[in-house]
Write a protein that holds these residues in place. Structure first.
Motif, PDB file in Angstrom:
ATOM      1  N   SER A 578      38.541  19.326   4.224  1.00 52.08           N
ATOM      2  CA  SER A 578      37.826  17.995   4.545  1.00 52.08           C
ATOM      3  C   SER A 578      38.173  16.682   3.491  1.00 52.08           C
ATOM      4  CB  SER A 578      36.253  18.013   4.528  1.00 52.08           C
ATOM      5  OG  SER A 578      35.861  18.130   3.128  1.00 52.08           O
ATOM      6  N   LEU A 579      38.523  17.197   2.153  1.00 51.05           N
ATOM      7  CA  LEU A 579      39.145  16.339   1.241  1.00 51.05           C
ATOM      8  C   LEU A 579      40.498  15.645   1.560  1.00 51.05           C
ATOM      9  CD1 LEU A 579      37.738  17.655  -2.090  1.00 51.05           C
ATOM     10  CD2 LEU A 579      36.840  15.678  -0.932  1.00 51.05           C
ATOM     11  N   MET A 580      41.165  16.656   1.972  1.00 46.78           N
ATOM     12  CA  MET A 580      42.621  16.610   2.138  1.00 46.78           C
ATOM     13  C   MET A 580      43.158  16.121   3.514  1.00 46.78           C
ATOM     14  SD  MET A 580      43.186  16.959  -0.795  1.00 46.78           S
ATOM     15  CE  MET A 580      44.937  16.537  -0.971  1.00 46.78           C
ATOM     16  N   ALA A 581      42.198  16.052   4.702  1.00 45.67           N
ATOM     17  CA  ALA A 581      42.476  15.992   6.117  1.00 45.67           C
ATOM     18  C   ALA A 581      43.083  14.418   6.285  1.00 45.67           C
ATOM     19  CB  ALA A 581      41.460  16.207   6.775  1.00 45.67           C
ATOM     20  N   PRO A 583      44.985  11.061   6.065  1.00 46.52           N
ATOM     21  CA  PRO A 583      46.349  10.577   5.140  1.00 46.52           C
ATOM     22  C   PRO A 583      45.881   9.468   4.354  1.00 46.52           C
ATOM     23  CG  PRO A 583      46.441  11.031   7.719  1.00 46.52           C
ATOM     24  CD  PRO A 583      45.105  10.987   7.435  1.00 46.52           C
ATOM     25  N   ALA A 584      46.759   9.362   3.318  1.00 49.62           N
ATOM     26  CA  ALA A 584      46.758   8.520   2.222  1.00 49.62           C
ATOM     27  C   ALA A 584      46.378   6.987   2.867  1.00 49.62           C
ATOM     28  CB  ALA A 584      47.395   8.455   1.082  1.00 49.62           C
ATOM     29  N   ASP A 585      47.417   6.649   3.894  1.00 50.88           N
ATOM     30  CA  ASP A 585      47.566   5.365   4.372  1.00 50.88           C
ATOM     31  C   ASP A 585      46.288   5.093   5.357  1.00 50.88           C
ATOM     32  OD1 ASP A 585      48.231   6.836   6.522  1.00 50.88           O
ATOM     33  OD2 ASP A 585      50.313   6.067   6.673  1.00 50.88           O
ATOM     34  N   ALA A 586      45.671   6.166   5.834  1.00 47.10           N
ATOM     35  CA  ALA A 586      44.410   5.843   6.359  1.00 47.10           C
ATOM     36  C   ALA A 586      42.993   5.557   5.673  1.00 47.10           C
ATOM     37  CB  ALA A 586      44.001   6.861   7.199  1.00 47.10           C
ATOM     38  N   PHE A 587      43.221   5.485   4.342  1.00 48.53           N
ATOM     39  CA  PHE A 587      41.989   5.168   3.692  1.00 48.53           C
ATOM     40  C   PHE A 587      41.542   3.667   3.665  1.00 48.53           C
ATOM     41  CE2 PHE A 587      42.446   9.263   1.961  1.00 48.53           C
ATOM     42  CZ  PHE A 587      41.528   9.328   1.116  1.00 48.53           C
TER      43      PHE A 587
END
Length: 587
Positions: A578-581, A583-587
């Motif tokens: 759940s931590l890695m699901a 994508p970085a650009d979706a934060f």
């Protein structure tokens, strides 16, 4: 505002009743004459200095702060005089090596003094604390000549110490540092570079400031294997031991910080500064970590010290502040300590501080055993337990310490947000302890990634067995209502440890680390509460009020704080997915 009261009575209970301090010292050559009475008398005097001299400087030092004028640091009014009085009274040399003028008293006394220093004046405590860390590194890794020149005056406190690691582009990842050290041809080196966040980088107490600086030799490889450690004094020392010319280093600026305003945190410029190699070339981190591990334990004690002081102030205020009606229908206004939510905040702080102090004493005893016990295997086992506990003490004590400072501020309501009451300073000062000497996330990764694997996993297993044995021994004394919750939490910790050993991978370890460390800490605190409750019960009717209240606090901890281990265990069971699901650009 209530004055800080050093917790000497609790210390006497821990040493005399919980840990068998007299017998523990009798088993260590050189400490046969050290006992509880001596320890308490020493700490009573140290407490008087902390409460009478240092606490009155805490708020004024925070408001005035340090200044930098023409390259010279000036500490707030009264700090330099207090430091010189601290040195004159012999407090800097308390646990120092007698070979170099130290008193050679146990680490237990040192850690308990450090707590009182941190409660009274966190900024001040960094001066002797950092110096002692530098002494540790030099004592283990420096040449005989460097030791003879620098250790006597550092141990006495006449000279202070600082560690210069961090650069703007190299924080936790020290492999990125760029400071250089070029041989001068006479055994010394010319050090060039800029370091930031250097606590105690300079002072106006007189004497010298001895910097331990990480830098690269000209032929050094990239990465951490190319880093060496150097001793660079502010003032060069002549052959006869007197101070000579100023070294080629300067304070470029003072950092503008959230807290610890009375502590000069410097940007240091080394412009061909003369320094000497400490330890082997390319093994600077090995030498520096001797200092850092000592400092990490010291920083953990800072978290405890702030928690103790903040909780004391909050309790005193809650007894005096009249607001509202009693929860039992008593006509108001009533002291706010009558209100359940206020009591919960106060009890959490008290339950943490007393368990943490007990765990600190236990850890310090292991440090003394690791150095002085006559049996080599016993020394190795104790040293391994200290290594295991170091990230736990650093991270958990500072996390819970900050939480206690915030909760104590909350007890004051709006007054807690106003400077004159002093509570907002505790919050600001406590915050740095979670960050420096390796952030608490880094400590958690150290625990999960390195310490759980010590001796093939035998070290944590030995620790768990030790806890279980103490719980079993306490069962007939304090009963199942105290022991069973602690035993169940230990089982959860052992299960989480087993899962971590099989999951593998850096991502899973990173996802688990902080929750795992908090779980480990809560189980350790529960262990201490069972031991303290059992010691109080053993005293029977002779138990003083301070000992008798241990059982009530132990029950509170088991009922209100230890159940957090259920949630932590559940979170750990879900792994990293759940931590890695996202994508970085979706934060």
């Amino acid at each position: 505002m209530a004055a800080y009261v050093p917790p000497v009575d609790d210390v006497a209970f821990l040493l005399g009743r919980v840990f068998g301090f007299d017998q523990a010292m009798a088993d260590l050559p050189g400490y046969e004459e050290v006992n509880t009475d001596l320890a308490v008398s020493v700490l009573e005097e140290g407490g008087k200095f902390c409460a009478g001299v240092l606490e009155p400087l805490n708020r004024t030092g925070d408001e005035e702060g340090c200044t930098l004028t023409d390259g010279r640091v000036t500490t707030p009014k009264g700090v330099a005089e207090a430091y010189r009085a601290f040195v004159e009274a012999g407090w800097c040399s308390l646990s120092g090596d007698p070979e170099y003028g130290g008193q050679g008293l146990p680490r237990v006394l040192q850690i308990l003094l450090d707590e009182m220093l941190s409660s009274a004046n966190l900024s001040f405590g960094l001066f002797p604390g950092l110096t002692r860390g530098a002494v540790e590194a030099l004592g283990h890794h420096a040449s005989a000549e460097l030791k003879a020149t620098y250790l006597p005056k550092m141990i006495s406190g006449e000279w202070t110490g600082a560690m210069a690691l961090t650069e703007a582009s190299a924080g936790t990842d020290l492999g990125l540092l760029t400071a250089r050290a070029v041989p001068n041809g006479d055994g010394s080196f010319a050090i060039t570079g800029t370091k930031i966040f250097i606590s105690s980088g300079d002072q106006d107490f007189g004497g010298n400031v001895v910097h331990l600086v990480l830098a690269r030799l000209p032929d050094a490889p990239k990465g951490v294997k190319g880093i060496s450690l150097f001793l660079a004094p502010k003032i060069l020392v002549e052959a006869d031991g007197t101070l000579g010319a100023r070294n080629r280093m300067s304070v470029g600026a003072l950092e503008h910080k959230m807290g610890i305003h009375a502590q000069p945190t410097c940007v240091m410029n080394y412009d061909g500064a003369t320094g000497w190699l400490v330890g082997e070339p390319g093994r600077g981190l090995n030498a520096m970590f001797t200092m850092m591990n000592a400092e990490r334990l010291f920083v953990g004690i800072q978290g405890l010290g702030i928690a103790e002081a903040a909780n004391q102030k909050a309790v005193a205020y809650a007894r005096e502040r009249l607001q509202g009606h009693g929860a039992d229908g008593t006509a108001g206004p009533v002291p706010i300590i009558s209100h359940p939510d206020v009591r919960k905040m106060l009890l959490k702080g008290r339950a943490f501080a007393e368990a943490a102090r007990a765990l600190a004493v236990w850890t310090a005893l292991q440090m003394d055993i690791a150095v002085h016990h006559p049996d080599a295997d016993t020394r190795r086992e104790a040293d391994a337990l200290v290594a295991l506990m170091t990230p736990v003490v650093k991270a958990a004590f500072t996390d819970f310490g900050f939480e206690t400072a915030v909760a104590s501020q909350q007890v004051f309501g709006g007054h807690g947000y106003i400077r004159e009451w002093g509570m907002e300073q505790y919050v600001r000062d406590a915050r740095i302890a979670q960050i420096y000497e390796g952030t608490n996330g880094v400590q958690a990764m150290d625990l999960v990634g390195r310490k759980l694997g010590l001796d093939g996993g035998k070290v944590p297993a030995r620790f768990f067995a030790l806890v279980k044995a103490d719980l079993d021994a306490a069962l007939p004394i304090v009963g199942a209502d105290l022991v069973t919750p602690a035993a169940d939490a230990l089982a959860r910790l052992e299960g989480a440890t087993a899962r971590l050993s099989t999951q593998g991978g850096a991502i899973e370890a990173g996802a688990a680390a902080t929750d795992y460390l908090r779980l480990f800490a809560l189980v350790s605190f529960g262990w201490m509460w069972v031991r303290m409750a059992a010691a109080a019960a053993d005293m029977g009717e002779a138990a003083p009020p301070a000992a008798a209240r241990k059982t009530a606090l132990a029950r509170f901890f088991m009922a209100r704080m230890l159940p957090e281990t259920l949630g932590l265990d559940a979170a750990l069971g879900h792994g990293a997915s759940s931590l890695m699901a996202l994508p970085a650009d979706a934060f």
